[in-house]
Design an enzyme around this catalytic site. Structure first.
Site, mmCIF file in Angstrom:
data_model
loop_
_atom_site.group_PDB
_atom_site.id
_atom_site.type_symbol
_atom_site.label_atom_id
_atom_site.label_comp_id
_atom_site.label_asym_id
_atom_site.label_seq_id
_atom_site.Cartn_x
_atom_site.Cartn_y
_atom_site.Cartn_z
ATOM 1 C CB SER A 21 -0.839 -0.102 1.262
ATOM 2 O OG SER A 21 -0.169 0.058 2.497
ATOM 3 C CG ASP A 187 -1.101 3.424 9.815
ATOM 4 O OD1 ASP A 187 -0.143 3.781 9.669
ATOM 5 O OD2 ASP A 187 -1.920 2.654 9.116
ATOM 6 C CG HIS A 190 -0.694 3.287 5.693
ATOM 7 N ND1 HIS A 190 -1.174 2.293 6.651
ATOM 8 C CD2 HIS A 190 -0.648 2.137 4.449
ATOM 9 C CE1 HIS A 190 -1.471 0.944 6.053
ATOM 10 N NE2 HIS A 190 -1.240 1.039 4.811
#
Length: 223
Positions: A21, A187, A190
């Site tokens: 991601s 977090d 990310h």
């Protein structure tokens, strides 16, 4: 795909980014030219003469890259291939009771490197974690094994290494420890735009370091 700024008669260098991601960064997977809004788009903006392709997919572990390697990477004919994976191999141990040992991670990563298409320059990105919750500090030991694998394979393969964990940890410390970590990755994983800028700058520094071209992966990785 970006291609602006190419000098007439000069072939554009083709850069392919594969990962999870952090590479994906919200790209439109229906659009082959979409770069997302993370570090890949920043790299592309700083290298206007290059053709940049982002094939990151959120949530991927090394085994997920392996499963889609032929579809998404093998046919891209990159001049530079960037591989960034590892944090989900750690994360799934803690949120889904699905661990990946450092040994299994290394075995999968080696198979990926054995299947690198052509003979591109290779950039391997070290996974990072900036603990923002007390329990995330327990993840660091697991991640250390994956980080060591990436560093070792980069050396064996003659690849450029992007040492993200140490760079982002130092940046977070400079910004105030946990508060700094939140500013760079809320977090712990990310990145914010500021975190993505650090990643892009670190990637560009490695890219410009003159990593070797991989001519014979089996020979290099076999020692």
């Amino acid at each position: 795909m970006t291609s602006s700024g190419i000098t007439t008669g000069q072939a554009a260098e083709r850069l392919v980014f594969v990962g999870d991601s952090i590479t994906d960064a919200g790209r439109d997977r229906a659009d082959a030219g979409s770069l997302g809004d993370g570090y890949v788009s920043l790299v592309a903006a700083d290298l206007p003469g290059a053709q940049v392709r982002n094939v990151g997919i959120g949530g991927d572990r090394a085994v997920d890259l392996e499963a889609r390697w032929d579809r998404d990477v093998a046919g891209t004919a990159p001049d530079v291939l960037s591989v960034y994976v590892g944090v989900n191999d750690t994360w799934r141990r803690y949120d889904n009771d699905d661990p990946t040992s450092a040994e299994d991670f290394e075995a999968t990563y080696l198979r990926l490197l054995d299947r690198v298409p052509g003979s591109p320059r290779l950039v391997l990105v070290e996974p990072f974690l900036l603990p923002v919750r007390p329990e995330q500090r327990d993840w660091l030991g697991d991640l250390a094994g994956k980080r060591a694998v990436v560093a070792r394979l980069a050396e064996q393969a003659g690849a450029a290494l992007v040492p993200l964990h140490s760079l982002l940890t130092a940046a977070a410390d400079a910004l105030g420890g946990t508060e700094g970590a939140v500013a760079l990755a809320p977090d712990g994983v990310h990145p914010t735009p500021a975190g993505s800028r650090i990643i892009a700058d670190a990637w560009l520094a490695a890219y410009r370091s003159g990593a070797q071209t991989i001519v014979d992966n089996a020979a290099r990785l076999g020692g």
